[in-house]
Scaffold this active site. Sequence first.
Site, short mmCIF file in Angstrom:
data_model
loop_
_atom_site.label_atom_id
_atom_site.label_comp_id
_atom_site.label_asym_id
_atom_site.label_seq_id
_atom_site.Cartn_x
_atom_site.Cartn_y
_atom_site.Cartn_z
N LYS A 54 0.65 -1.35 0.17
CA LYS A 54 -0.14 0.64 -0.18
C LYS A 54 0.76 1.35 0.49
CE LYS A 54 -3.89 -2.55 2.50
NZ LYS A 54 -4.66 -2.87 3.66
N GLN A 98 -4.81 -1.23 9.88
CA GLN A 98 -3.91 -2.48 8.96
C GLN A 98 -5.24 -3.94 10.56
OE1 GLN A 98 -3.75 -3.77 6.06
NE2 GLN A 98 -3.68 -6.05 6.26
N ASP A 121 -10.91 3.01 4.29
CA ASP A 121 -11.47 1.62 4.37
C ASP A 121 -12.80 0.89 4.38
OD1 ASP A 121 -9.19 0.14 4.01
OD2 ASP A 121 -8.69 -0.66 5.82
#
Length: 287
Positions: A54, A98, A121
Amino acid sequence: MTAGIIDGKQIAEGFRQEIAVAAADFQKLHGLKPHLAAILVGDDPASQVYVRNKERACEKAGLKSTLHRLPSTTSESDLLHLVQRLNAATDVHGILCQLPLPRHINPVTILDAIHPLKDVDAFHPENVGRLLQGRPRFLPCTPAGVMKMLEVSGVSLPGLHAVVIGRSDIVGKPMAALLMQRGADATVTVCHSRTQEIASITRQGDLLIAALGIAEFVKADMVKPGAIVIDVGINRVGERLVGDVDFSSVTQIAAAITPVPGGVGPMTIAMLLKNTLTAAELTVSSR
Ligand code: NAD
């Protein structure tokens, strides 16, 4: 029949170039880069690879990324404090934490604490609700990546029967929500771990999306001839990465299929970049 390959790597590359142009325009206009803050707690090897990918993608597209790396012993309250600090930081536009988190930290507590305008997200309940109501702010990265692949591949969804295997908050549920929205107009069936006679259902899918996390679960006899098969799964089998679909047998019966690796994975990252850009635009427009 041998299925056509839906090349996620190539589609993502094209999309990332578009984002890079938009990010450069943003910087010209506002004098700063869209900025993603990533939080990684502990040293799960797969998570480290995902976060590194990422970060690299951000750099290539001209976005700023900052990694906050914390030890696995970090307390929930310390992690919450970091989230609150990033929420308040005016130069941070997107925040991602994460998963998975260490067992002693409740992921719901942390994800709920991320400011909805920085929630790249799209896990915050406000953003999930907006998605269901058909007025999304951010689209959840993996399902949105699948939708983009279908669009670029020229798949017309209205009237198709889409069967989704998996009902997680990250993939299955939002995937079903996107497919059923007005505009997408697929007819959606969701299968999960308690579904009976699953093959009889998956065989009805004009579009079959596998997101259950079991290596090569979907065999050719579970697939309708001529179906489009999207494999979201990423499973490590020895040294190899394989999907949730048995690629070699299903490719003989499907019309089109995504490979693993090089299918949905790169699309997920491209969508994260897109959401970071959106978050940056939302920040400047709300000033
Ligand atoms: P999860 O474990 O949270 O959810 C799995 C879902 O599959 C559950 O809803 C469960 O009901 C269902 N399921 C489990 N066993 C089943 C069975 N035998 N039959 C039918 N349904 C069954 O997983 P997740 O986070 O949704 O991830 C699914 C897969 O997708 C994993 O392999 C994960 O690594 C992968 N993934 C890939 C990406 C990407 O970018 N490509 C992103 C997220 C997840």
